[in-house]
Design an enzyme around this catalytic site. Structure first.
Site, PDB file in Angstrom:
ATOM      1  N   CYS A   1       0.814  -1.230   0.000  1.00 56.33           N
ATOM      2  CA  CYS A   1       0.000   0.000   0.000  1.00 56.33           C
ATOM      3  C   CYS A   1       0.841   1.271   0.000  1.00 56.33           C
ATOM      4  O   CYS A   1       0.321   2.355  -0.235  1.00 56.33           O
ATOM      5  CB  CYS A   1      -0.948   0.006   1.194  1.00 56.33           C
ATOM      6  SG  CYS A   1      -2.033  -1.416   1.221  1.00 56.33           S
TER       7      CYS A   1
ATOM      8  N   HIS B   1      -2.979   7.471   2.270  1.00 63.69           N
ATOM      9  CA  HIS B   1      -3.492   6.167   1.847  1.00 63.69           C
ATOM     10  C   HIS B   1      -4.832   5.933   2.549  1.00 63.69           C
ATOM     11  O   HIS B   1      -4.984   6.219   3.736  1.00 63.69           O
ATOM     12  CB  HIS B   1      -2.474   5.093   2.243  1.00 63.69           C
ATOM     13  CG  HIS B   1      -2.976   3.701   2.098  1.00 63.69           C
ATOM     14  ND1 HIS B   1      -3.652   3.260   0.972  1.00 63.69           N
ATOM     15  CD2 HIS B   1      -2.919   2.623   2.934  1.00 63.69           C
ATOM     16  CE1 HIS B   1      -3.982   1.996   1.131  1.00 63.69           C
ATOM     17  NE2 HIS B   1      -3.559   1.584   2.304  1.00 63.69           N
TER      18      HIS B   1
ATOM     19  N   ASN C   1     -10.084   0.217   0.480  1.00 59.94           N
ATOM     20  CA  ASN C   1      -8.624   0.275   0.421  1.00 59.94           C
ATOM     21  C   ASN C   1      -8.156  -0.333  -0.907  1.00 59.94           C
ATOM     22  O   ASN C   1      -8.341  -1.520  -1.141  1.00 59.94           O
ATOM     23  CB  ASN C   1      -8.064  -0.512   1.618  1.00 59.94           C
ATOM     24  CG  ASN C   1      -6.553  -0.574   1.634  1.00 59.94           C
ATOM     25  OD1 ASN C   1      -5.890  -0.239   0.668  1.00 59.94           O
ATOM     26  ND2 ASN C   1      -6.005  -1.029   2.748  1.00 59.94           N
TER      27      ASN C   1
HETATM   28  O1  UT7 Z   1      -3.545  -0.820   3.762  1.00 59.04           O
HETATM   29  C1  UT7 Z   1      -2.848  -1.239   4.901  1.00 59.04           C
HETATM   30  C2  UT7 Z   1      -3.420  -2.493   5.435  1.00 59.04           C
HETATM   31  N1  UT7 Z   1      -4.543  -2.511   6.272  1.00 59.04           N
HETATM   32  C3  UT7 Z   1      -4.886  -1.634   7.265  1.00 59.04           C
HETATM   33  O2  UT7 Z   1      -4.409  -0.557   7.449  1.00 59.04           O
HETATM   34  C4  UT7 Z   1      -5.960  -2.137   8.199  1.00 59.04           C
HETATM   35  C5  UT7 Z   1      -5.708  -1.743   9.634  1.00 59.04           C
HETATM   36  N2  UT7 Z   1      -6.683  -2.333  10.538  1.00 59.04           N
HETATM   37  C6  UT7 Z   1      -7.982  -1.954  10.576  1.00 59.04           C
HETATM   38  O3  UT7 Z   1      -8.404  -1.116   9.807  1.00 59.04           O
HETATM   39  C7  UT7 Z   1      -8.868  -2.562  11.639  1.00 59.04           C
HETATM   40  O4  UT7 Z   1      -8.079  -3.334  12.515  1.00 59.04           O
HETATM   41  C8  UT7 Z   1     -10.012  -3.429  11.052  1.00 59.04           C
HETATM   42  C9  UT7 Z   1     -11.058  -2.543  10.411  1.00 59.04           C
HETATM   43  C10 UT7 Z   1      -9.478  -4.431  10.048  1.00 59.04           C
HETATM   44  C11 UT7 Z   1     -10.692  -4.210  12.174  1.00 59.04           C
HETATM   45  O5  UT7 Z   1     -11.173  -3.315  13.157  1.00 59.04           O
HETATM   46  P1  UT7 Z   1     -10.905  -3.573  14.691  1.00 59.04           P
HETATM   47  O6  UT7 Z   1     -11.592  -2.529  15.440  1.00 59.04           O
HETATM   48  O7  UT7 Z   1      -9.426  -3.712  14.884  1.00 59.04           O
HETATM   49  O8  UT7 Z   1     -11.651  -4.937  14.949  1.00 59.04           O
HETATM   50  P2  UT7 Z   1     -11.094  -6.305  15.534  1.00 59.04           P
HETATM   51  O9  UT7 Z   1     -10.388  -7.073  14.479  1.00 59.04           O
HETATM   52  O10 UT7 Z   1     -10.371  -6.054  16.827  1.00 59.04           O
HETATM   53  O11 UT7 Z   1     -12.441  -7.040  15.885  1.00 59.04           O
HETATM   54  C12 UT7 Z   1     -13.343  -6.531  16.885  1.00 59.04           C
HETATM   55  C13 UT7 Z   1     -14.588  -7.380  16.880  1.00 59.04           C
HETATM   56  C14 UT7 Z   1     -14.328  -8.869  16.955  1.00 59.04           C
HETATM   57  O12 UT7 Z   1     -15.356  -9.450  17.727  1.00 59.04           O
HETATM   58  P3  UT7 Z   1     -15.127  -9.851  19.260  1.00 59.04           P
HETATM   59  O13 UT7 Z   1     -13.995 -10.837  19.246  1.00 59.04           O
HETATM   60  O14 UT7 Z   1     -14.774  -8.575  19.960  1.00 59.04           O
HETATM   61  O15 UT7 Z   1     -16.439 -10.440  19.655  1.00 59.04           O
HETATM   62  C15 UT7 Z   1     -14.439  -9.336  15.542  1.00 59.04           C
HETATM   63  O16 UT7 Z   1     -14.802 -10.690  15.433  1.00 59.04           O
HETATM   64  O17 UT7 Z   1     -15.309  -7.173  15.665  1.00 59.04           O
HETATM   65  C16 UT7 Z   1     -15.535  -8.435  15.032  1.00 59.04           C
HETATM   66  N3  UT7 Z   1     -15.483  -8.240  13.591  1.00 59.04           N
HETATM   67  C17 UT7 Z   1     -16.557  -7.945  12.858  1.00 59.04           C
HETATM   68  N4  UT7 Z   1     -17.855  -7.795  13.179  1.00 59.04           N
HETATM   69  C18 UT7 Z   1     -18.717  -7.500  12.180  1.00 59.04           C
HETATM   70  C19 UT7 Z   1     -14.392  -8.276  12.777  1.00 59.04           C
HETATM   71  N5  UT7 Z   1     -14.767  -8.024  11.523  1.00 59.04           N
HETATM   72  C20 UT7 Z   1     -16.095  -7.815  11.532  1.00 59.04           C
HETATM   73  C21 UT7 Z   1     -17.048  -7.506  10.534  1.00 59.04           C
HETATM   74  N6  UT7 Z   1     -18.337  -7.362  10.904  1.00 59.04           N
HETATM   75  N7  UT7 Z   1     -16.703  -7.340   9.236  1.00 59.04           N
END
Ligand code: UT7
Length: 328
Positions: A109, A254, A284
């Protein structure tokens, strides 16, 4: 001597996929995606290849510019249609850019910032030596990340979209374009962003375990890295230029997560209005994200001739970088 942008183009993928569409194929919700990422829809290519996206963006960037004057083409991508020929070779062939030296660059990215730096460096270096001069270069970011995403992983696939952006660079006497760049690479020791390639086994080695061929991402690790790295590269590039954040008219980061952009704006005491945001409709798009965002900012009149802008990238590798430039 200055290297600046004289043309810009963009091509989005054909198919709009909303959060509601994703809800039909996985356990997620519009509310979760909007709140955690800022994305409401993304474009996914159904009939277009990465090359089609690159070619269309490039044609627009080259409007009014002689194709024969292009000396260099670099395509930033992690989703080339093929490994050989390179995407840049295919773009050259497709558009008849007969005088261009071409190659691809993979810095995930951050690819557009790394490619900008590479092109500018090669352009300037070519004038310090005898031989071939590089006066005009095409820098393209083109991605079909949808081919690489793990569509069974709701924690990552909801982020990505497809598209391409392209800029034409020119070297001019006595003008300031690109001011300076700061790049930094970090080790991805925890495999926070990881995607393999599957090769056929050969008769001389035992069975190798192939890494997954879909993008595996630890969202939280990448998020923490991104916030830290963005702060670091923004701070360093400003220091290199002897400027402070208020001296920058507009920021083009980005588009990975709206929360990362908001954090950068707050950290540098800048209004969010000074940051291009189009992640809501693009998702993204990896290496294509910055040139696509830059295009939208230029077309919306948010960036004018003479403005100082900063582009900031971060991503796989892990890699990050920022460039300050004056718009021509
Ligand atoms: O281009 C460079 C590469 N990528 C990035 O820069 C991405 C950087 N990371 C992020 O943007 C975020 O970490 C994400 C958007 C990918 C995820 O957000 P988060 O707030 O870090 O969520 P998480 O992975 O910590 O998950 C929190 C909760 C989990 O549930 P529990 O375990 O708390 O019950 C996940 O299972 O949200 C759940 N979850 C979802 N729920 C509904 C994860 N994905 C989803 C979803 N829909 N799509």
């Amino acid at each position: 001597m200055g290297v600046g942008i004289i043309g810009i183009g963009k091509k989005t993928a054909d198919n709009v996929i909303t959060n509601e569409d994703l809800c039909k194929i996985m356990d997620t919700s519009n509310e979760w995606i909007v709140e955690r990422t800022g994305i409401t829809e993304r474009r996914i290519a159904t009939t277009q290849k990465s090359l089609d996206l690159a070619v269309e963006a490039t044609k627009e960037a080259l409007e009014g510019i002689d194709y024969d004057s292009i000396d260099l083409v670099i395509v930033a991508t992690i989703t080339p249609d093929m490994l050989v020929p390179s995407m840049a070779s295919l773009v050259k062939m497709h558009l008849g850019l007969k005088n261009a030296i071409v190659f691809d660059l993979n810095s995930a990215c951050s690819g557009f910032v790394y490619t900008l730096w590479t092109a500018e460096s090669l352009m300037n270096a070519s004038f310090e030596k005898t031989g071939r001069k590089i006066n005009r270069a095409l820098v393209i970011g083109s991605e079909r990340i949808s081919r690489m995403a793990d569509w069974t992983d709701r924690g990552s696939c909801i982020l990505f979209g497809d598209g391409a952006g392209a800029v034409v660079l020119e070297r001019r006497e006595g003008e300031t374009g690109i001011i300076t760049t700061f790049l930094k690479n970090y080790d991805d020791v925890n495999q926070a962003l990881w995607c393999g390639i599957e090769y056929e086994p050969n008769p001389f080695s035992g069975d190798e375990v192939s890494p997954p061929r879909t993008l595996q991402m630890s969202g939280i690790q990448v998020f923490k890295f991104a916030v830290t790295a963005v702060n670091e590269v923004m701070e360093q590039v400003l220091e290199y230029a002897g400027m402070d954040a208020d001296d920058v008219d507009f920021y083009v980061p980005h588009q990975a997560n709206l929360r990362i952009i908001k954090s950068a704006a707050a950290r540098f005491g800048q209004s969010l209005d000074k940051f291009q945001i189009n992640i809501n409709t693009t998702g993204n798009v990896s290496a294509a994200s910055i040139p696509m965002a830059l295009y939208d900012a230029v077309k919306a009149g948010k960036i004018k001739e003479g403005d100082t802008i900063m582009v900031v990238g971060f991503g796989g590798g892990l890699s990050a970088g920022a460039t300050l430039l004056k718009m021509w």
